[in-house]
Design an enzyme around this catalytic site. Structure first.
Site, short mmCIF file in Angstrom:
data_model
loop_
_atom_site.label_atom_id
_atom_site.label_comp_id
_atom_site.label_asym_id
_atom_site.label_seq_id
_atom_site.Cartn_x
_atom_site.Cartn_y
_atom_site.Cartn_z
N LYS A 1 -4.63 -6.17 3.25
CA LYS A 1 -4.95 -5.00 2.43
C LYS A 1 -6.45 -4.85 2.26
O LYS A 1 -7.14 -5.79 1.84
CB LYS A 1 -4.27 -5.12 1.07
N GLU B 1 6.03 -5.43 -0.36
CA GLU B 1 4.89 -6.16 -0.92
C GLU B 1 5.36 -7.14 -2.00
O GLU B 1 6.23 -6.83 -2.80
CB GLU B 1 3.89 -5.17 -1.54
N CYS C 1 0.73 -0.65 -0.90
CA CYS C 1 0.66 -0.14 -2.27
C CYS C 1 -0.16 1.15 -2.34
O CYS C 1 0.15 2.12 -1.67
CB CYS C 1 0.11 -1.22 -3.20
#
Length: 534
Positions: free
Chosen positions: A358, A292, A412
Site C-alpha cells: 500500500k 485487507e 482500502c
C-alpha cells in the site's frame, strides 16, 4: 425564504457563526448514504447571503476576517456531520481513548473546514452584486475540494460532487467530468436559489430562471445516465472466476489476540465452502480473495500457513490475500526492511509470486506523522504494525499474474483518489480490498463503498471489492452492482469481472475540462468584480 435571506445578510458575530454551522450540518445530509439533495438547495444560498452582508476587513482581515469565518463555520458543520462516523474507531481496543473522540472529530472537521474558509475569503475578494457571484463562490469551493483531496497526502472523503451520484443514472456523468467536475456543478446548482431572494427589482420570472435551469440540468443528467445505461453493453470476462471471502476478522485491532491457526482454519473453511448443491468449490475458481487484514500477523510467525494454503488451492488457482509483508535478510531470518500493508499473490505451491505494498497510507491510521511529538503525547496509530507502516511503490499497483489480465490493486482508501489510481491505461479492472470493520455500525463503510463505485464509472472498468466485514460486491463498468454480500455476514461470493469499456471521456482527458472551466470562472469573476468597483 425572504426572511431567511434577510436574516442571513444582516446577521453577524456568534449568531451568524451558529447559523452557518447549522446550515453546513444540514447540507451534509446530501451525501451518502442519505442523498437528501434538496438540503443543498436550502443551505448553500445561506452561505451566499451571509457573504452578501459580510463586512470587508482591512489588511490581513480581508483574508482571515468575516468572509473566512463564514466559510469555515459552514464547513465545520458540514464535515462534523460527514465525518462523525470516524468516531466508531475509538470504540475499538476497549474504548481506551473514547474520551477524546468528540474533540478529535471536531478538530478534524475544523482542519478540513479551513479549506472552505479560505475559499470563502478568496471568493469575497472578487465578490460582485449580480448572478456571477455564485459562479465565483462555486469556483473557489471546487478548488478547495480539489486541494483537500491532494494537500498533505489528501483526504477526499465526501467530496461535494458525490451528492449528485445517488442513483445509477445520475452516477454516469462522472464518466465525463469526474467527481471534481460534479463538485463544481453541485455547488453552482445549489446556490441558484440565492438569486431568487430577496427581491431586487427584477421580475419573479427572471429571478426564477437560474433555478429552473438548475432543475433542467439535473433532468438532463438523469436523461444522459439513462441513455448510457441502456445503450452500453457490459460483458463478463470468461477467463476469470473469483471467490471473494468476507471473513469478519476482528483481530486486526490487536495482533496480540490473533490466533494464526484458528484464523487460517476459518479462512480455509469459507474458501472451500459449497454455496449450492452444484457448487464445485474452488475447482472452477481462478482467483481466491481474502480482504485487507484477513491475516493480521506476519506469515513468518506461522510458516505452516503457506503449506496449508498450497494444499487447499487447486491447480491454476491463485490466492490474493491482504496481509502484512516484510523483507528478511537471506539466511539470518532477521527483518531487513520496513513492514508494509500488502496484498500477496500466492500460487498452488505456496509461493508468493507477486505483491503490492500500500502506497497511500492513512495519516494517524497507518502511520503517525511527527511520530516523536505525538508519541510523547500518548497518541499512536490505530492500525497495529511495528512502528508504523511504510509507503509502498504506487507504480506496482498494476498486477500482471501468469494467465491473468492486468488489474489495478487498491488497498482500502486508495480507491478514493479520482484520476490518480495508477496505470489505468493498461488495467482491465479495479481490484479493491479493504477492512472497514473499524467503523462497523456507522455510515462509513457505505460511504467508502459508494465512492469506490464512482471510480468504476469514471474509469469505465468493473470493480471487484472484497471487504473484511462488508460491503463485499462486484460492479460492471457502469458502476452497477452485479453481486454482493450482506454486511456483517461471514460468507463468500463468486463473481466475474467485466470487460473494460473502450474508454470514458474522463479516463482520456482527466481534469483538463474542469481546469479550463475554473480558469474561465476566475476570469469572469475578475471582470465582474472590477465592474462592481466601477
Amino acid at each position: 425564504m425572504t426572511w431567511l435571506a434577510e436574516t442571513a445578510m444582516l446577521s453577524h458575530g456568534i449568531r451568524r457563526f451558529l447559523l452557518l454551522v447549522l446550515a453546513g450540518a444540514v447540507a451534509a445530509l446530501s451525501i451518502a448514504p442519505w442523498f437528501i439533495l434538496p438540503a443543498l438547495f436550502v443551505t448553500f444560498p445561506i452561505w451566499v447571503w451571509c457573504l452578501d452582508g459580510a463586512e470587508r476587513g482591512r489588511g490581513w482581515r480581508r483574508l482571515f476576517g468575516p468572509a473566512f469565518s463564514i466559510g469555515f463555520a459552514f464547513g465545520w458543520g458540514y464535515f462534523t456531520v460527514a465525518f462523525h462516523w470516524l468516531g466508531a474507531a475509538f470504540f475499538v481496543d476497549g474504548g481506551a481513548m473514547l474520551i477524546v473522540m468528540p474533540f478529535a472529530i471536531l478538530a478534524l472537521a475544523a482542519l478540513i473546514a479551513f479549506f472552505w474558509g479560505v475559499a470563502s475569503a478568496l471568493a469575497h475578494l472578487l465578490w460582485s452584486n449580480g448572478a456571477w457571484r455564485i459562479v465565483t463562490l462555486a469556483v473557489f469551493v471546487t478548488i478547495a475540494e480539489w486541494a483537500r483531496g491532494h494537500v498533505l497526502s489528501g483526504f477526499p472523503f465526501d467530496l461535494l460532487g458525490y451528492a449528485l451520484t445517488p442513483t445509477d443514472e445520475m452516477m454516469q456523468l462522472a464518466s465525463v467530468i469526474g467527481v471534481y467536475g460534479l463538485t463544481l456543478v453541485a455547488a453552482l446548482l445549489a446556490m441558484t436559489p440565492a438569486l431568487i431572494w430577496p427581491a431586487d427589482g427584477r421580475s419573479l420570472s427572471r429571478r426564477l430562471l437560474p433555478f429552473f435551469i438548475a432543475i433542467g440540468v439535473l433532468a438532463a443528467q438523469l436523461g444522459f445516465g439513462h441513455n448510457r445505461l441502456v445503450g452500453t453493453t457490459a460483458t463478463e470476462r470468461t477467463d476469470m472466476a473469483m471467490r471473494l471471502v468476507q471473513p469478519l476478522v476482528y483481530e486486526h485491532a490487536d495482533w496480540g489476540n490473533a490466533d494464526p491457526v484458528a484464523l487460517i482454519d476459518r479462512l480455509l473453511m469459507l474458501s472451500e465452502m459449497q454455496m449450492s448443491p452444484d457448487d464445485k468449490g474452488l475447482a472452477d475458481i481462478t482467483h481466491l480473495v481474502w480482504p485487507e487484514s484477513s491475516l493480521p500477523f506476519f506469515l513468518s510467525s506461522y510458516p505452516e500457513a503457506l503449506a496449508r494454503i498450497a494444499r487447499m488451492l487447486p491447480d491454476g488457482t491463485t490466492l490474493l490475500a491482504g496481509a502484512p509483508r516484510q523483507d528478511y535478510a537471506p539466511g539470518s531470518g532477521e527483518p531487513s526492511g520496513p513492514p508494509f500493508n500488502a496484498v500477496l499473490a500466492i500460487d498452488t505451491n505456496g509461493e508468493i509470486i507477486a505483491s503490492y505494498d500500500k502506497s497511500h497510507l492513512v495519516p494517524f491510521g497507518e502511520f503517525l506523522p511527527y511520530q516523536e511529538l505525538f508519541a510523547k503525547l500518548g497518541i499512536k496509530q490505530f492500525v497495529p504494525g511495528a512502528e508504523g507502516w511504510s509507503h509502498g511503490d504506487a507504480r506496482r499497483r498494476l498486477m500482471s499474474l501468469p494467465g491473468t489480465p492486468s488489474f489495478l490493486t487498491l488497498i482500502c482508501y486508495e480507491i478514493l483518489f479520482s484520476g490518480d489510481l495508477g496505470d489505468t491505461a493498461n488495467a482491465q479492472f479495479l481490484f479493491n480490498v479493504t477492512n472497514d470493520a473499524w467503523f462497523d455500525g456507522s455510515i462509513g463503510p457505505a460511504q467508502h463503498a459508494h465512492h469506490a463505485r464512482v471510480r468504476a464509472v469514471e474509469e469505465g472498468m468493473s470493480l471487484i471489492r472484497a471487504a473484511n466485514s462488508g460491503l463485499t460486491f462486484a460492479t460492471d463498468p457502469l458502476g452497477r452492482i452485479t453481486a454482493e454480500l450482506p454486511p456483517l455476514q461471514m460468507a463468500a461470493l463468486d463473481v466475474r469481472p467485466h470487460e473494460r469499456l473502450a474508454g470514458t471521456v474522463f479516463s482520456q482527458v482527466r481534469h483538463w475540462p474542469l481546469l479550463i472551466a475554473l480558469l474561465l470562472g476566475l476570469l469572469g469573476s475578475l471582470i465582474a468584480a472590477r465592474a462592481r468597483r466601477r
